[in-house]
Design a protein around this motif. Sequence first.
Motif, PDB file in Angstrom:
ATOM      1  N   ARG A 195      -1.536  -0.208  11.278  1.00 20.22           N
ATOM      2  CA  ARG A 195      -2.085  -1.124  12.286  1.00 20.22           C
ATOM      3  C   ARG A 195      -3.086  -2.100  11.681  1.00 20.22           C
ATOM      4  N   GLY A 196      -3.977  -1.595  10.859  1.00 22.36           N
ATOM      5  CA  GLY A 196      -5.032  -2.441  10.322  1.00 22.36           C
ATOM      6  C   GLY A 196      -4.791  -2.893   8.895  1.00 22.36           C
ATOM      7  N   LEU A 197      -3.588  -2.658   8.376  1.00 23.80           N
ATOM      8  CA  LEU A 197      -3.305  -2.964   6.982  1.00 23.80           C
ATOM      9  C   LEU A 197      -2.543  -4.279   6.877  1.00 23.80           C
ATOM     10  N   THR A 198      -3.057  -5.162   6.043  1.00 28.21           N
ATOM     11  CA  THR A 198      -2.417  -6.451   5.797  1.00 28.21           C
ATOM     12  C   THR A 198      -2.280  -6.644   4.290  1.00 28.21           C
ATOM     13  N   PRO A 199      -1.405  -7.548   3.842  1.00 28.37           N
ATOM     14  CA  PRO A 199      -1.334  -7.841   2.407  1.00 28.37           C
ATOM     15  C   PRO A 199      -2.684  -8.253   1.821  1.00 28.37           C
ATOM     16  N   LYS A 200      -3.458  -9.011   2.578  1.00 25.72           N
ATOM     17  CA  LYS A 200      -4.771  -9.436   2.090  1.00 25.72           C
ATOM     18  C   LYS A 200      -5.684  -8.235   1.879  1.00 25.72           C
ATOM     19  N   LEU A 201      -5.718  -7.305   2.853  1.00 21.13           N
ATOM     20  CA  LEU A 201      -6.577  -6.126   2.717  1.00 21.13           C
ATOM     21  C   LEU A 201      -6.085  -5.229   1.589  1.00 21.13           C
ATOM     22  N   ILE A 202      -4.775  -5.111   1.451  1.00 19.75           N
ATOM     23  CA  ILE A 202      -4.226  -4.332   0.335  1.00 19.75           C
ATOM     24  C   ILE A 202      -4.750  -4.875  -0.987  1.00 19.75           C
ATOM     25  N   ASP A 203      -4.707  -6.191  -1.160  1.00 15.87           N
ATOM     26  CA  ASP A 203      -5.163  -6.793  -2.418  1.00 15.87           C
ATOM     27  C   ASP A 203      -6.663  -6.613  -2.614  1.00 15.87           C
ATOM     28  N   GLU A 204      -7.427  -6.712  -1.547  1.00 17.82           N
ATOM     29  CA  GLU A 204      -8.878  -6.521  -1.650  1.00 17.82           C
ATOM     30  C   GLU A 204      -9.213  -5.101  -2.099  1.00 17.82           C
ATOM     31  N   ILE A 205      -8.432  -4.134  -1.606  1.00 16.95           N
ATOM     32  CA  ILE A 205      -8.711  -2.721  -1.891  1.00 16.95           C
ATOM     33  C   ILE A 205      -8.193  -2.308  -3.257  1.00 16.95           C
ATOM     34  N   PHE A 206      -6.932  -2.618  -3.520  1.00 18.63           N
ATOM     35  CA  PHE A 206      -6.270  -2.021  -4.685  1.00 18.63           C
ATOM     36  C   PHE A 206      -6.448  -2.815  -5.979  1.00 18.63           C
ATOM     37  N   THR A 207      -7.235  -3.881  -5.939  1.00 15.72           N
ATOM     38  CA  THR A 207      -7.639  -4.539  -7.181  1.00 15.72           C
ATOM     39  C   THR A 207      -9.030  -4.076  -7.610  1.00 15.72           C
ATOM     40  N   ILE A 208      -9.639  -3.183  -6.841  1.00 10.34           N
ATOM     41  CA  ILE A 208     -10.953  -2.636  -7.204  1.00 10.34           C
ATOM     42  C   ILE A 208     -10.779  -1.632  -8.340  1.00 10.34           C
ATOM     43  N   ASN A 209     -11.636  -1.720  -9.308  1.00  9.05           N
ATOM     44  CA  ASN A 209     -11.596  -0.829 -10.463  1.00  9.05           C
ATOM     45  C   ASN A 209     -11.626   0.634 -10.027  1.00  9.05           C
ATOM     46  N   LYS A 210     -10.753   1.448 -10.611  1.00 14.24           N
ATOM     47  CA  LYS A 210     -10.662   2.902 -10.423  1.00 14.24           C
ATOM     48  C   LYS A 210      -9.874   3.328  -9.183  1.00 14.24           C
ATOM     49  N   VAL A 211      -9.553   2.396  -8.283  1.00 15.50           N
ATOM     50  CA  VAL A 211      -8.719   2.744  -7.131  1.00 15.50           C
ATOM     51  C   VAL A 211      -7.281   2.888  -7.606  1.00 15.50           C
ATOM     52  N   LEU A 212      -6.702   4.058  -7.416  1.00 14.87           N
ATOM     53  CA  LEU A 212      -5.349   4.337  -7.886  1.00 14.87           C
ATOM     54  C   LEU A 212      -4.316   3.605  -7.041  1.00 14.87           C
ATOM     55  N   PRO A 213      -3.186   3.235  -7.631  1.00 12.45           N
ATOM     56  CA  PRO A 213      -2.117   2.570  -6.870  1.00 12.45           C
ATOM     57  C   PRO A 213      -1.308   3.578  -6.065  1.00 12.45           C
ATOM     58  N   TYR A 214      -2.005   4.276  -5.181  1.00 10.38           N
ATOM     59  CA  TYR A 214      -1.434   5.349  -4.364  1.00 10.38           C
ATOM     60  C   TYR A 214      -1.565   4.913  -2.912  1.00 10.38           C
ATOM     61  N   PHE A 215      -0.449   4.442  -2.341  1.00  7.70           N
ATOM     62  CA  PHE A 215      -0.472   3.822  -1.019  1.00  7.70           C
ATOM     63  C   PHE A 215      -0.041   4.854   0.022  1.00  7.70           C
ATOM     64  N   ASP A 216      -1.011   5.493   0.652  1.00  8.53           N
ATOM     65  CA  ASP A 216      -0.757   6.555   1.635  1.00  8.53           C
ATOM     66  C   ASP A 216      -0.770   5.935   3.033  1.00  8.53           C
ATOM     67  N   ILE A 217       0.428   5.560   3.515  1.00 10.81           N
ATOM     68  CA  ILE A 217       0.553   4.821   4.774  1.00 10.81           C
ATOM     69  C   ILE A 217       1.537   5.554   5.684  1.00 10.81           C
ATOM     70  N   PRO A 218       1.084   6.230   6.732  1.00  8.77           N
ATOM     71  CA  PRO A 218       2.012   6.950   7.614  1.00  8.77           C
ATOM     72  C   PRO A 218       2.791   5.991   8.517  1.00  8.77           C
ATOM     73  N   PHE A 219       4.103   5.886   8.284  1.00  7.61           N
ATOM     74  CA  PHE A 219       4.938   4.988   9.089  1.00  7.61           C
ATOM     75  C   PHE A 219       5.406   5.658  10.388  1.00  7.61           C
ATOM     76  N   GLN A 220       5.758   6.922  10.320  1.00  6.97           N
ATOM     77  CA  GLN A 220       6.208   7.764  11.440  1.00  6.97           C
ATOM     78  C   GLN A 220       7.618   7.453  11.939  1.00  6.97           C
ATOM     79  N   HIS A 221       8.000   6.206  12.018  1.00  5.35           N
ATOM     80  CA  HIS A 221       9.388   5.880  12.376  1.00  5.35           C
ATOM     81  C   HIS A 221       9.628   4.411  12.078  1.00  5.35           C
ATOM     82  N   ILE A 222      10.926   4.010  12.144  1.00  5.47           N
ATOM     83  CA  ILE A 222      11.245   2.600  11.895  1.00  5.47           C
ATOM     84  C   ILE A 222      12.012   1.981  13.052  1.00  5.47           C
ATOM     85  N   SER A 223      12.462   2.786  14.006  1.00 13.03           N
ATOM     86  CA  SER A 223      13.115   2.240  15.195  1.00 13.03           C
ATOM     87  C   SER A 223      12.073   1.521  16.040  1.00 13.03           C
ATOM     88  N   ALA A 224      12.328   0.259  16.359  1.00 14.19           N
ATOM     89  CA  ALA A 224      11.360  -0.522  17.151  1.00 14.19           C
ATOM     90  C   ALA A 224      11.045   0.163  18.473  1.00 14.19           C
TER      91      ALA A 224
END
Length: 429
Positions: free
Chosen positions: A228-257
């Motif tokens: 809900r609160g994750l955007t490409p911009k926020l991803i880049d702000e977070i995961f370019t920080i030193n020592k933050v691992l490229p481990y994207f833990d994002i619960p999707f739960q389903h893909i049916s609209a």
Amino acid sequence: MKFHIISLGCSKNTADSEHLANQFKATGWEWASKPEKSDLILINTCGFINDAKEESLRNIMECISIKEKHPKIKLAVFGCLIKRYHKEIEKEIPEIDYLFDFLTPKDVTKLCKLAGESYKTPDFSSSSRFFNPKHIGILKIGEGCNNRCAYCAIPYIRGPYYSLKEADIVKDCESLVASGAKEISVVAQDITRYGTDKDGICRLPSLLKKISSINGVEWIRLHYMHPRGLTPKLIDEIFTINKVLPYFDIPFQHISAKLVKAMNRHTTPEHIISLIKHIRANYPEGIIRTTFIVGFPGETKRDFDKLINFIEEYPLDRVGSFMYSPEENTPAYSMTPKVRETTKQARLDQLMTLQQLIIEERNKKLIGKEISVIIDSVSTKGVAVGRTPYDAYEVDNTTTIENAKGCKPGDIVKVTINDADAYDFKATL
């Protein structure tokens, strides 16, 4: 006086139990390695889904059996299960000596004073580890949840989301590092909400920068980023920080609209796919971990086939899946039509069989590559078990290193991956 804590459920509960254990230790209590060796048993329960509730009740009854053999032992039970069913448990299980929803400082002082009135709860730090190795520190940054997903009882149990104070979080992290933590797992029900309850702005990037600057922090692993609160911009702000691992833990739960909407996930399949595409394009070394629910009310074969097709089209690196569990006082509890239990199980088996094949294929791509691994344990024969940056402790894959004499837990070493399957790697230094 000796105490023992049984911590059930999620890593946020583990963080709470670590704090509680350190409080008891600070008052002079000693940790008992087994519940039957203690004077006081504490159980931090989970009440998220039916399996978790059954596990909590099973542990309570096992400890009552211990009390019957050792009448002097006292039993204190608290946590999410008690918050949900306090009156029922108080009535049905009178053998529990102390029953709390969630422990307040006053409650902790009351329990600590079982050793005598001279015991007072002092200031304490997270200087000792009771549930994880010393090199792993769980850092909770928020409490509660505002997302109100249709299947989830957490907002009714824990209340609305609120961010913990930044200064307290940094202090807690410094204490964890001082006692040996090299890998910091940042947890909350939804870490992307950090700071938004204050002024509507996500303050997670600035918090992570401060954590990253702490001398001794080597790896920062992030858990539970609601899409809900994750955007490409926020991803880049977070995961370019030193020592933050490229481990994207994002619960999707389903893909049916239809189901994403029914689940009240505040996102869309298009948004989920855009996040995956952005991560794959900009973080080729990253991995995506997610969870799926099968058998949600109204899930048809067509909905489930969309999920299967999605996993085939957008292969994911780490996946957990569970059958929908009807929880009282949630919107989904009264939703229809229900999915048969046999159908739920068949869908779960099909999804996880497919995912096992996908993970094995993706893991095998690391064979022959050099990679960093953090050591979790070393046997007397010099065989070490550790994890890559892409694997969380007790959740994901492990890496076995045969020639690891001289290594110790917490060491971060370079290895070459020699073999891989769906769950484990084999490597040499």
